[in-house]
Design a protein around this motif. Structure first.
Motif, PDB file in Angstrom:
ATOM      1  N   PHE A  12       0.850  -1.198   0.000  1.00  0.00           N
ATOM      2  CA  PHE A  12       0.000   0.000   0.000  1.00  0.00           C
ATOM      3  C   PHE A  12       0.886   1.248   0.000  1.00  0.00           C
ATOM      4  N   ASN A  13       0.348   2.332  -0.550  1.00  0.00           N
ATOM      5  CA  ASN A  13       1.047   3.617  -0.651  1.00  0.00           C
ATOM      6  C   ASN A  13       0.446   4.632   0.335  1.00  0.00           C
ATOM      7  N   GLY A  14       1.146   5.746   0.479  1.00  0.00           N
ATOM      8  CA  GLY A  14       0.659   6.844   1.330  1.00  0.00           C
ATOM      9  C   GLY A  14       1.394   6.901   2.654  1.00  0.00           C
ATOM     10  N   THR A  15       0.834   7.715   3.530  1.00  0.00           N
ATOM     11  CA  THR A  15       1.429   7.843   4.856  1.00  0.00           C
ATOM     12  C   THR A  15       1.135   6.599   5.664  1.00  0.00           C
ATOM     13  N   LYS A  16       1.706   6.593   6.854  1.00  0.00           N
ATOM     14  CA  LYS A  16       1.512   5.433   7.714  1.00  0.00           C
ATOM     15  C   LYS A  16       0.055   5.253   8.067  1.00  0.00           C
ATOM     16  N   ALA A  17      -0.633   6.353   8.366  1.00  0.00           N
ATOM     17  CA  ALA A  17      -2.050   6.262   8.715  1.00  0.00           C
ATOM     18  C   ALA A  17      -2.867   5.821   7.509  1.00  0.00           C
ATOM     19  N   GLN A  18      -2.483   6.349   6.314  1.00  0.00           N
ATOM     20  CA  GLN A  18      -3.217   5.961   5.104  1.00  0.00           C
ATOM     21  C   GLN A  18      -2.993   4.471   4.769  1.00  0.00           C
ATOM     22  N   LYS A  19      -1.782   4.004   5.015  1.00  0.00           N
ATOM     23  CA  LYS A  19      -1.516   2.585   4.748  1.00  0.00           C
ATOM     24  C   LYS A  19      -2.347   1.699   5.667  1.00  0.00           C
ATOM     25  N   GLU A  20      -2.458   2.097   6.937  1.00  0.00           N
ATOM     26  CA  GLU A  20      -3.236   1.291   7.867  1.00  0.00           C
ATOM     27  C   GLU A  20      -4.707   1.284   7.473  1.00  0.00           C
ATOM     28  N   VAL A  21      -5.233   2.447   7.081  1.00  0.00           N
ATOM     29  CA  VAL A  21      -6.635   2.517   6.672  1.00  0.00           C
ATOM     30  C   VAL A  21      -6.855   1.687   5.407  1.00  0.00           C
ATOM     31  N   ALA A  22      -5.924   1.802   4.453  1.00  0.00           N
ATOM     32  CA  ALA A  22      -6.076   1.041   3.204  1.00  0.00           C
ATOM     33  C   ALA A  22      -6.027  -0.472   3.463  1.00  0.00           C
ATOM     34  N   GLU A  23      -5.155  -0.877   4.385  1.00  0.00           N
ATOM     35  CA  GLU A  23      -5.051  -2.308   4.680  1.00  0.00           C
ATOM     36  C   GLU A  23      -6.322  -2.812   5.345  1.00  0.00           C
ATOM     37  N   ARG A  24      -6.889  -2.013   6.283  1.00  0.00           N
ATOM     38  CA  ARG A  24      -8.127  -2.427   6.936  1.00  0.00           C
ATOM     39  C   ARG A  24      -9.273  -2.484   5.932  1.00  0.00           C
ATOM     40  N   ALA A  25      -9.296  -1.514   5.027  1.00  0.00           N
ATOM     41  CA  ALA A  25     -10.347  -1.518   4.009  1.00  0.00           C
ATOM     42  C   ALA A  25     -10.220  -2.752   3.095  1.00  0.00           C
ATOM     43  N   PHE A  26      -8.990  -3.102   2.734  1.00  0.00           N
ATOM     44  CA  PHE A  26      -8.779  -4.275   1.862  1.00  0.00           C
ATOM     45  C   PHE A  26      -9.194  -5.569   2.567  1.00  0.00           C
ATOM     46  N   GLN A  27      -8.868  -5.686   3.871  1.00  0.00           N
ATOM     47  CA  GLN A  27      -9.252  -6.877   4.607  1.00  0.00           C
ATOM     48  C   GLN A  27     -10.765  -6.991   4.719  1.00  0.00           C
ATOM     49  N   ALA A  28     -11.435  -5.846   4.891  1.00  0.00           N
ATOM     50  CA  ALA A  28     -12.893  -5.876   4.986  1.00  0.00           C
ATOM     51  C   ALA A  28     -13.514  -6.319   3.667  1.00  0.00           C
ATOM     52  N   LEU A  29     -13.019  -5.764   2.549  1.00  0.00           N
ATOM     53  CA  LEU A  29     -13.565  -6.165   1.250  1.00  0.00           C
ATOM     54  C   LEU A  29     -13.202  -7.619   0.913  1.00  0.00           C
ATOM     55  N   ARG A  30     -12.031  -8.044   1.299  1.00  0.00           N
ATOM     56  CA  ARG A  30     -11.610  -9.417   0.992  1.00  0.00           C
ATOM     57  C   ARG A  30     -12.446 -10.426   1.775  1.00  0.00           C
ATOM     58  N   ALA A  31     -12.802 -10.056   3.033  1.00  0.00           N
ATOM     59  CA  ALA A  31     -13.683 -10.929   3.806  1.00  0.00           C
ATOM     60  C   ALA A  31     -15.071 -10.983   3.196  1.00  0.00           C
ATOM     61  N   ARG A  32     -15.471  -9.887   2.588  1.00  0.00           N
ATOM     62  CA  ARG A  32     -16.785  -9.860   1.938  1.00  0.00           C
ATOM     63  C   ARG A  32     -16.825 -10.824   0.742  1.00  0.00           C
ATOM     64  N   GLY A  33     -15.763 -10.889   0.004  1.00  0.00           N
ATOM     65  CA  GLY A  33     -15.733 -11.778  -1.182  1.00  0.00           C
ATOM     66  C   GLY A  33     -14.872 -12.999  -0.989  1.00  0.00           C
ATOM     67  N   MET A  34     -14.893 -13.594   0.204  1.00  0.00           N
ATOM     68  CA  MET A  34     -14.020 -14.730   0.493  1.00  0.00           C
ATOM     69  C   MET A  34     -14.375 -15.989  -0.321  1.00  0.00           C
ATOM     70  N   PHE A  35     -15.604 -16.092  -0.805  1.00  0.00           N
ATOM     71  CA  PHE A  35     -15.997 -17.267  -1.587  1.00  0.00           C
ATOM     72  C   PHE A  35     -15.946 -17.016  -3.096  1.00  0.00           C
ATOM     73  N   GLY A  36     -15.467 -15.852  -3.473  1.00  0.00           N
ATOM     74  CA  GLY A  36     -15.359 -15.556  -4.888  1.00  0.00           C
ATOM     75  C   GLY A  36     -14.038 -16.030  -5.467  1.00  0.00           C
ATOM     76  N   SER A  37     -13.917 -15.879  -6.760  1.00  0.00           N
ATOM     77  CA  SER A  37     -12.672 -16.269  -7.420  1.00  0.00           C
ATOM     78  C   SER A  37     -11.604 -15.229  -7.160  1.00  0.00           C
ATOM     79  N   SER A  38     -10.413 -15.504  -7.613  1.00  0.00           N
ATOM     80  CA  SER A  38      -9.283 -14.642  -7.279  1.00  0.00           C
ATOM     81  C   SER A  38      -9.437 -13.251  -7.867  1.00  0.00           C
TER      82      SER A  38
END
Length: 662
Positions: A12-38
């Motif tokens: 992830f890019n950006g500041t440290k706070a932005q990286k943490e927010v982006a990572e949390r957002a990605f984990q939330a979306l990835r959990a939403r589509g955990m049964f989907g294809s890659s």
């Protein structure tokens, strides 16, 4: 099934706070589509994502917007119906355009075939050009001429042909002239000053002889030609004497030709032809004549016996019958091979030929060049093995085992039948006639032969059948074909006579019961194979009569039963109810009484003769036929037995009388 879940490596890019927010957002979306294809798009509204991220932290909405914008390689913002959505995938990539590739699918390849390959146009084949090497052709021609010349010279030297005449100038020379010494005339030559000696030099020039002066006996001298004139500008030839170089130069400077020499007349001798040189070839040394033995006074059998006696003493040779072979060339048989051969014979329950055993057990092919060698080795090895018995002929070698059941009837043992035919030991001993000397014999069946399905090995059949192949061979199996039946070939065993038992043929009981009756007339014919024979019977109109039979199902007894037959029979050997009615329900004689021919004759008179008190009368033919019901007997053996019986008398007309009181 256990599957291992691995997370993609997303930066992830950006500041440290932005990286943490982006990572949390990605984990939330990835959990939403955990049964989907890659790479399947995972879409979440921006408002719901902000509510999730701000619910348990102090993250502000603008920080979320900046974090998503800084990581556009992971997230994508889209607007649908005036509402913002955040889109990504499980692999951390924005949505990709997915296209279905049907270029290599099975339906596409099945429906759209490949184009036909391009074939080159046919072109005319170039005609090969034959190139002849002139040098090689000339060498071949010269070589052939040289060979022909050498062959002609050799024929002349050997005296096969006369020497060729030679010609010269059209005249044939038969005898060559002798050499004539040449005549040389001296001629003056120029003197060289300073030379110590002056010697004349004569020049020789060959002159061809005149054809008219040549004779057959000698060649005369030819007249000298006109003298040759030497031109003035050519100095005569003179001999130069060796001198010092300075002196030679001084003399050459002072050299003066005083006068021109006279022309020199040169006479050449006539050309003489040498006589041909004839080389004397020594005669070959005479070859000493071999001392040959004269065998004209010996028979072929004597020579064969002498050769066989000599070879038998050599252990290097193997013998089977009348065939010999070197011992070291034989094929070896293992114990496994012998066991398989015995099993094959016992399973088929019949003897097998060496041809069949070599192919089925040893795997040899008939077309193989060493097939005959394998057959000989098989016969030779089995002849020395225990448990095997040779029961074949020269052309049809059969092999059996000691466990194999006997061929032929089971009503009577073969040893007892041989005892019944004991009279043949005196009448037709083995070797009394030449085997295979006859091509066919005729025979009429008796009741005894019909009942047990056999034929007597009398003198006639011995002249038709082969002799034993082995010295101690007791039996031989032959094949008998009935041409009047389709596919009817029977295995018949020939029992050779011994010192106490007569010989006979056994194994025809099925054929007799199916088609013949007692009294049938047979013709037995030989073939080119000494192990194969043919039996034919004479056919006649269909008839019916009551014939005598031996019923041994319970208590053995003789009965008459009706039979229909269409074979020609001899009336003298018929055993019918009309001829011998008193035989009905008679029991066979005991074994002790059957062994004595005299007891059988007495019982026969009581069965078929006409009784008058204590005497019975019967014709000799009736007695002969009735005796052959109990045991075999020939006319000779029966007459000999009757002559030795005092109770039987013959009036000379063929009527016999038996007196039981005498």
């Amino acid at each position: 099934m256990v599957a291992e879940h691995t997370e993609p490596a997303v930066s992830f890019n950006g500041t440290k706070a932005q990286k943490e927010v982006a990572e949390r957002a990605f984990q939330a979306l990835r959990a939403r589509g955990m049964f989907g294809s890659s790479y399947a798009p995972i879409q979440v509204s921006l408002a719901s994502l902000e509510a999730y991220l701000t619910s348990d932290s102090e993250v502000r909405a603008d920080t979320i917007h900046k974090a998503l914008a800084a990581n556009d390689q992971v997230f994508a913002l889209i607007t649908v119906n005036d509402e913002a959505y955040v889109v990504t995938s499980r692999q951390g990539t924005p949505p990709l355009e997915m296209r279905l590739d049907n270029r290599h699918s099975f339906p596409e390849r099945f429906i759209t075939p490949e184009p036909a390959p391009e074939r080159p146009l046919r072109t005319a084949k170039p005609v090969p050009k034959i190139v002849i090497n002139a040098e090689i052709a000339a060498q071949i021609s010269d070589t052939r001429d040289e060979i022909a010349s050498v062959e002609r010279d050799l024929e002349v030297l050997d005296g096969i042909t006369a020497p060729p005449e030679r010609e010269m100038g059209g005249v044939t020379l038969e005898r060559l002239a002798k050499d004539v010494p040449p005549v040389v005339e001296e001629a003056p030559v120029a003197d060289i000053p300073g030379s110590e000696t002056d010697e004349p030099v004569a020049a020789e020039a060959p002159v061809a002889p005149d054809e008219s002066t040549l004779k057959l006996e000698e060649v005369e001298e030819e007249a000298a030609p006109e003298p040759e004139v030497v031109p003035e500008d050519i100095a005569p030839v003179a001999e130069v004497v060796a001198a010092e170089p300075e002196e030679v130069e001084q003399q050459a400077a002072e050299l003066v030709v005083e006068e021109t020499p006279e022309p020199v007349a040169v006479v050449t001798p006539p050309v003489s032809q040498r006589e041909p040189i004839v080389e004397e070839v020594a005669a070959p040394a005479p070859v000493p004549a071999r001392q040959l033995s004269d065998f004209s006074g010996f028979t072929d059998d004597a020579l064969s016996a002498a050769i066989q006696e000599r070879i038998e003493k050599e252990s290097r040779f193997a013998r089977f019958g009348d065939r010999w072979m070197a011992e070291d060339q034989l094929v070896r048989l293992s114990r496994g091979n012998l066991r398989r051969i015995a099993d094959d014979i016992n399973e088929q329950e019949r003897p097998l030929t060496d041809d069949v055993l070599a192919q089925d057990v040893l795997g040899a092919r008939r077309s193989s060049p060493d097939f005959a060698t394998i057959r000989f080795a098989l016969n030779y090895r089995l002849s020395s093995e225990r448990g095997f018995e040779f029961i074949g002929t020269h052309d049809q070698p059969f092999w059996g085992t000691t466990e194999l059941s006997a061929i032929g009837t089971t009503r009577r043992k073969a040893s007892d039948i041989g005892t019944d035919y004991r009279y043949l030991v005196d009448e037709a001993p083995l070797g009394s006639t030449d085997p295979r000397s006859a091509t066919s014999v005729e025979h009429t069946l008796s009741f005894y032969e019909f009942t047990y399905g056999l034929l007597p090995l009398d003198e006639k059949l011995q002249s038709l059948l082969p002799a034993p192949v082995m010295a101690e061979q007791r039996a031989a199996v032959i094949t008998v074909e009935i041409p009047q039946f389709e596919n009817s070939v029977y295995l018949v065993e020939v029992r050779y006579p011994t010192q106490t038992r007569g010989g006979f043929l056994l194994g025809l009981d099925d054929f007799y019961e199916e088609k013949l009756v007692p009294g049938a007339m047979l013709s037995i014919q030989a073939t080119d194979n000494d192990g194969h024979y043919k039996i034919e019977y004479l056919e006649d109109d269909e008839q019916q009569d009551r014939f005598l039979e031996l019923d041994d199902r319970r208590a053995a007894k003789y009965v008459f039963r009706p039979l229909t037959y269409d074979t020609a029979v001899s009336s003298e050997w018929l055993v019918t109810e009309g001829r011998f009615p008193r035989l009905s329900s008679e029991k066979p004689l005991s074994e002790r009484r059957r062994r004595r021919i005299e007891d059988v004759v007495e019982a026969t008179f009581e069965r078929v003769g006409e009784q008058d008190g204590k005497t019975w009368t019967a014709t000799f033919d009736d007695v002969l036929v009735a005796v052959n019901i109990e045991r075999p007997a020939s006319e000779t053996s029966l007459r000999s037995a009757i002559e030795g019986m005092p109770s039987v008398s013959d009036d000379g007309s063929g009527i016999l009388t038996y007196d039981s009181a005498s």
